[in-house]
Motif scaffolding. Structure first.
Motif, PDB file in Angstrom:
ATOM      1  N   GLY A 211      11.590  29.530  27.130  1.00 19.82           N
ATOM      2  CA  GLY A 211      11.017  28.197  27.197  1.00 19.82           C
ATOM      3  C   GLY A 211      11.943  27.135  26.653  1.00 19.82           C
ATOM      4  N   SER A 212      13.222  27.483  26.434  1.00 14.23           N
ATOM      5  CA  SER A 212      14.191  26.574  25.804  1.00 14.23           C
ATOM      6  C   SER A 212      13.653  26.028  24.486  1.00 14.23           C
ATOM      7  CB  SER A 212      14.549  25.410  26.742  1.00 14.23           C
ATOM      8  OG  SER A 212      15.088  25.871  27.953  1.00 14.23           O
ATOM      9  N   ALA A 213      12.865  26.846  23.791  1.00  9.59           N
ATOM     10  CA  ALA A 213      12.174  26.374  22.593  1.00  9.59           C
ATOM     11  C   ALA A 213      13.143  25.841  21.536  1.00  9.59           C
ATOM     12  CB  ALA A 213      11.319  27.502  22.014  1.00  9.59           C
ATOM     13  N   GLY A 214      14.135  26.654  21.163  1.00 13.04           N
ATOM     14  CA  GLY A 214      15.093  26.199  20.166  1.00 13.04           C
ATOM     15  C   GLY A 214      15.979  25.085  20.677  1.00 13.04           C
ATOM     16  N   SER A 215      16.385  25.176  21.943  1.00 14.50           N
ATOM     17  CA  SER A 215      17.246  24.138  22.522  1.00 14.50           C
ATOM     18  C   SER A 215      16.552  22.784  22.551  1.00 14.50           C
ATOM     19  CB  SER A 215      17.663  24.538  23.946  1.00 14.50           C
ATOM     20  OG  SER A 215      18.446  25.706  23.935  1.00 14.50           O
ATOM     21  N   LEU A 216      15.251  22.775  22.842  1.00  9.47           N
ATOM     22  CA  LEU A 216      14.501  21.516  22.854  1.00  9.47           C
ATOM     23  C   LEU A 216      14.407  20.920  21.450  1.00  9.47           C
ATOM     24  CD1 LEU A 216      11.613  22.390  25.335  1.00  9.47           C
ATOM     25  CD2 LEU A 216      13.476  20.768  25.726  1.00  9.47           C
ATOM     26  N   VAL A 217      14.284  21.774  20.438  1.00  2.29           N
ATOM     27  CA  VAL A 217      14.272  21.277  19.063  1.00  2.29           C
ATOM     28  C   VAL A 217      15.599  20.605  18.738  1.00  2.29           C
ATOM     29  CG1 VAL A 217      14.243  21.942  16.639  1.00  2.29           C
ATOM     30  CG2 VAL A 217      12.566  22.908  18.212  1.00  2.29           C
ATOM     31  N   VAL A 218      16.701  21.271  19.066  1.00  3.17           N
ATOM     32  CA  VAL A 218      18.023  20.702  18.792  1.00  3.17           C
ATOM     33  C   VAL A 218      18.198  19.378  19.527  1.00  3.17           C
ATOM     34  CG1 VAL A 218      20.505  21.012  19.134  1.00  3.17           C
ATOM     35  CG2 VAL A 218      19.110  22.918  18.299  1.00  3.17           C
ATOM     36  N   ARG A 219      17.816  19.355  20.805  1.00  2.00           N
ATOM     37  CA  ARG A 219      17.946  18.134  21.601  1.00  2.00           C
ATOM     38  C   ARG A 219      17.148  16.995  20.982  1.00  2.00           C
ATOM     39  NH1 ARG A 219      15.990  18.992  27.509  1.00  2.00           N
ATOM     40  NH2 ARG A 219      17.295  20.833  27.140  1.00  2.00           N
ATOM     41  N   THR A 220      15.971  17.285  20.477  1.00  2.00           N
ATOM     42  CA  THR A 220      15.125  16.262  19.866  1.00  2.00           C
ATOM     43  C   THR A 220      15.712  15.764  18.556  1.00  2.00           C
ATOM     44  OG1 THR A 220      13.134  17.164  20.895  1.00  2.00           O
ATOM     45  CG2 THR A 220      12.822  15.779  18.959  1.00  2.00           C
ATOM     46  N   LEU A 221      16.155  16.690  17.708  1.00  2.00           N
ATOM     47  CA  LEU A 221      16.718  16.294  16.425  1.00  2.00           C
ATOM     48  C   LEU A 221      17.953  15.420  16.599  1.00  2.00           C
ATOM     49  CD1 LEU A 221      16.407  19.651  14.436  1.00  2.00           C
ATOM     50  CD2 LEU A 221      14.960  17.612  14.242  1.00  2.00           C
ATOM     51  N   LEU A 222      18.848  15.832  17.485  1.00  2.00           N
ATOM     52  CA  LEU A 222      20.078  15.074  17.677  1.00  2.00           C
ATOM     53  C   LEU A 222      19.830  13.788  18.467  1.00  2.00           C
ATOM     54  CD1 LEU A 222      22.709  17.887  18.371  1.00  2.00           C
ATOM     55  CD2 LEU A 222      21.967  16.891  16.197  1.00  2.00           C
ATOM     56  N   GLY A 223      18.750  13.754  19.236  1.00  2.00           N
ATOM     57  CA  GLY A 223      18.438  12.557  19.999  1.00  2.00           C
ATOM     58  C   GLY A 223      17.681  11.515  19.199  1.00  2.00           C
ATOM     59  N   GLU A 224      16.966  11.952  18.152  1.00  2.00           N
ATOM     60  CA  GLU A 224      16.099  11.040  17.402  1.00  2.00           C
ATOM     61  C   GLU A 224      16.650  10.653  16.030  1.00  2.00           C
ATOM     62  OE1 GLU A 224      13.084   9.794  18.361  1.00  2.00           O
ATOM     63  OE2 GLU A 224      13.174  10.738  20.351  1.00  2.00           O
ATOM     64  N   LEU A 225      17.564  11.431  15.490  1.00  2.00           N
ATOM     65  CA  LEU A 225      18.017  11.205  14.127  1.00  2.00           C
ATOM     66  C   LEU A 225      19.519  10.934  14.060  1.00  2.00           C
ATOM     67  CD1 LEU A 225      16.068  14.148  12.414  1.00  2.00           C
ATOM     68  CD2 LEU A 225      15.460  11.708  12.367  1.00  2.00           C
ATOM     69  N   GLU A 226      19.938  10.245  13.010  1.00  2.00           N
ATOM     70  CA  GLU A 226      21.362   9.992  12.802  1.00  2.00           C
ATOM     71  C   GLU A 226      22.074  11.307  12.512  1.00  2.00           C
ATOM     72  OE1 GLU A 226      21.947   7.210   9.687  1.00  2.00           O
ATOM     73  OE2 GLU A 226      20.815   5.592  10.658  1.00  2.00           O
ATOM     74  N   HIS A 227      23.246  11.473  13.103  1.00  2.00           N
ATOM     75  CA  HIS A 227      23.969  12.724  12.904  1.00  2.00           C
ATOM     76  C   HIS A 227      25.444  12.528  13.184  1.00  2.00           C
ATOM     77  CE1 HIS A 227      23.127  12.600  17.235  1.00  2.00           C
ATOM     78  NE2 HIS A 227      24.242  13.304  17.377  1.00  2.00           N
ATOM     79  N   GLU A 228      26.244  13.462  12.704  1.00  2.00           N
ATOM     80  CA  GLU A 228      27.672  13.496  13.018  1.00  2.00           C
ATOM     81  C   GLU A 228      28.160  14.934  12.917  1.00  2.00           C
ATOM     82  OE1 GLU A 228      30.223  11.463  10.321  1.00  2.00           O
ATOM     83  OE2 GLU A 228      29.303  12.305   8.525  1.00  2.00           O
ATOM     84  N   PRO A 229      29.150  15.320  13.733  1.00  2.00           N
ATOM     85  CA  PRO A 229      29.679  16.687  13.656  1.00  2.00           C
ATOM     86  C   PRO A 229      30.457  16.903  12.363  1.00  2.00           C
ATOM     87  CG  PRO A 229      30.976  15.373  15.181  1.00  2.00           C
ATOM     88  CD  PRO A 229      29.822  14.516  14.782  1.00  2.00           C
ATOM     89  N   VAL A 230      30.264  18.056  11.748  1.00  2.00           N
ATOM     90  CA  VAL A 230      30.987  18.367  10.516  1.00  2.00           C
ATOM     91  C   VAL A 230      31.811  19.641  10.643  1.00  2.00           C
ATOM     92  CG1 VAL A 230      29.352  17.149   9.038  1.00  2.00           C
ATOM     93  CG2 VAL A 230      28.984  19.575   9.548  1.00  2.00           C
ATOM     94  N   ALA A 231      31.583  20.426  11.684  1.00  2.00           N
ATOM     95  CA  ALA A 231      32.363  21.654  11.856  1.00  2.00           C
ATOM     96  C   ALA A 231      32.261  22.130  13.297  1.00  2.00           C
ATOM     97  CB  ALA A 231      31.864  22.749  10.907  1.00  2.00           C
ATOM     98  N   ARG A 232      33.308  22.829  13.744  1.00  2.00           N
ATOM     99  CA  ARG A 232      33.333  23.445  15.067  1.00  2.00           C
ATOM    100  C   ARG A 232      33.844  24.874  14.935  1.00  2.00           C
ATOM    101  NH1 ARG A 232      35.418  18.438  16.855  1.00  2.00           N
ATOM    102  NH2 ARG A 232      33.980  17.336  18.269  1.00  2.00           N
ATOM    103  N   PHE A 233      33.291  25.741  15.763  1.00  2.00           N
ATOM    104  CA  PHE A 233      33.775  27.109  15.834  1.00  2.00           C
ATOM    105  C   PHE A 233      34.667  27.259  17.063  1.00  2.00           C
ATOM    106  CE2 PHE A 233      30.074  27.364  13.187  1.00  2.00           C
ATOM    107  CZ  PHE A 233      30.402  28.328  12.243  1.00  2.00           C
ATOM    108  N   ASP A 234      35.587  28.186  16.985  1.00  2.00           N
ATOM    109  CA  ASP A 234      36.524  28.415  18.078  1.00  2.00           C
ATOM    110  C   ASP A 234      35.826  29.199  19.191  1.00  2.00           C
ATOM    111  OD1 ASP A 234      38.606  28.895  19.769  1.00  2.00           O
ATOM    112  OD2 ASP A 234      39.944  29.760  18.261  1.00  2.00           O
TER     113      ASP A 234
END
Length: 357
Positions: free
Chosen positions: A35-58
């Protein structure tokens, strides 16, 4: 194991301070994102709240491109663009300004132990106080009932008061579960929430499951989180499903039968044939005067929804005495239908027959 630090690129950030002690939220797309349950949560959090990238994995070391091929755009006479996968950690602030971290991207195909060790290094660097995983699995539950939730944690006290749906079951592993186990073994409190997505809707976005995950995350981590457009999107999805069900007598009968089975198990009544698992609390958490059903063996029929096309459902159940084992080869799963867990008195076990009955 090669140095896990080499998998990780930490970016300069102005959004975290030494005293923040953030929660790390992880919701990786793939095997347990019905149901894209976790993906929808991430999309909502990053779409509604202030954020910035702090780390990337290879991702080049973690993703099997031949199994999960990046999308490329061919325009007239040339390859114009490519969308390479990214596994990123964002620093996010909730509506009260409290910081937390969000790890998202595709579930790694390779080097799970090294990836988990790299996440541990990241947690130590940012002073993470707790890790919370968000997942979704297909479930033998009708869309007309509230979305159920399976909680799990490194310490039962972190999820006290929440019912347990499953006794003992052996399932194919996924990185989110490995993170929960390994970080917990290292002394970091870990919690996970798995939403029960109606199995016949598990391959489409199912916003009601994301809403339930958001609520559980906010309550457990002490975060003030927005739900964005998820509630309205959920109402729209449910209304459309109702419309389609009403237009087909066979489908409507199947859903009604599932409702009866679901309600009966939650009421603690015995059913003939395969049962839904029902939730129960440990004896020391039982409300006075309440009699809740004992834990029932969890049965998993197959996981047939994930955020990536290449992720296959879990294989068929085979019973081996007191423990249920799920075969999980991709070839076997290729032709299987969505898996559903069934609660022994609640929706969090996985003994779901292919048909909703």
């Amino acid at each position: 194991m090669r140095d896990p630090a080499e998998l990780l690129e930490v970016l300069e950030t102005s959004d975290l301070t030494p005293g923040d002690a953030p929660v790390l939220v992880h919701a990786l797309r793939g095997f347990v994102d019905a149901g894209s349950a976790g993906s929808l949560v991430v999309r909502t959090l990053l779409g509604e709240l202030e954020h910035e990238p702090v780390a990337r994995f290879d991702a080049d070391q973690l993703v099997d491109y031949r199994d999960r091929r990046p999308r490329m755009t061919f325009r007239t006479d040339r390859f114009d663009a490519v969308a390479m996968p990214e596994i990123v950690v964002h620093a996010v602030r909730d509506r009260q300004g409290k910081a937390f971290l969000v790890l998202s991207g595709p579930e790694p195909d390779l080097q799970w132990e090294r990836f988990t060790a790299a996440v541990k290094l990241l947690a130590e660097r940012f002073g993470v106080r707790m890790a919370v995983g968000l997942h979704g699995v297909p479930w033998a539950a009708p869309h007309t009932r509230p979305v159920g939730l399976t909680p799990h944690a490194s310490d039962r006290s972190l999820i006290a008061g929440r019912p347990r749906w499953i006794g003992e079951v052996e399932v194919p592993g996924h990185v989110g579960a490995l993170l929960e186990q390994r970080l917990g073994q290292a002394g970091l409190p870990t919690v996970g929430f798995t939403a029960h997505v109606p199995h016949y809707l598990s391959q489409a976005d199912f916003p009601p499951a994301a809403v339930v995950l958001l609520e559980a995350l906010g309550e457990t981590a002490g975060l003030d989180l927005p739900s964005g457009s998820l509630p309205e999107a959920g109402r729209t999805v449910l209304a459309e499903v109702d419309r389609q069900v009403a237009g087909d007598e066979e489908t409507r009968s199947a859903v009604v039968a599932m409702e009866h089975a679901y309600d009966a198990t939650l009421a603690g009544r015995a059913l003939e044939g395969p049962q839904l698992p029902s939730p129960s609390l440990p004896e020391d958490e039982m409300p006075d005067g309440d009699e809740l059903a004992a834990d029932l063996e969890a049965y998993l029929r197959g996981l047939d929804a994930s955020g990536d096309e290449r992720d296959r459902p879990w294989g068929p159940v085979r019973e081996t005495g007191p423990t249920t084992v799920v075969d999980g080869s991709a070839d076997e799963a290729e032709g299987s239908s969505s898996a559903t867990e069934q609660p022994e008195g609640g929706p969090d076990d996985d003994e779901t027959p292919p048909q909703p009955a």
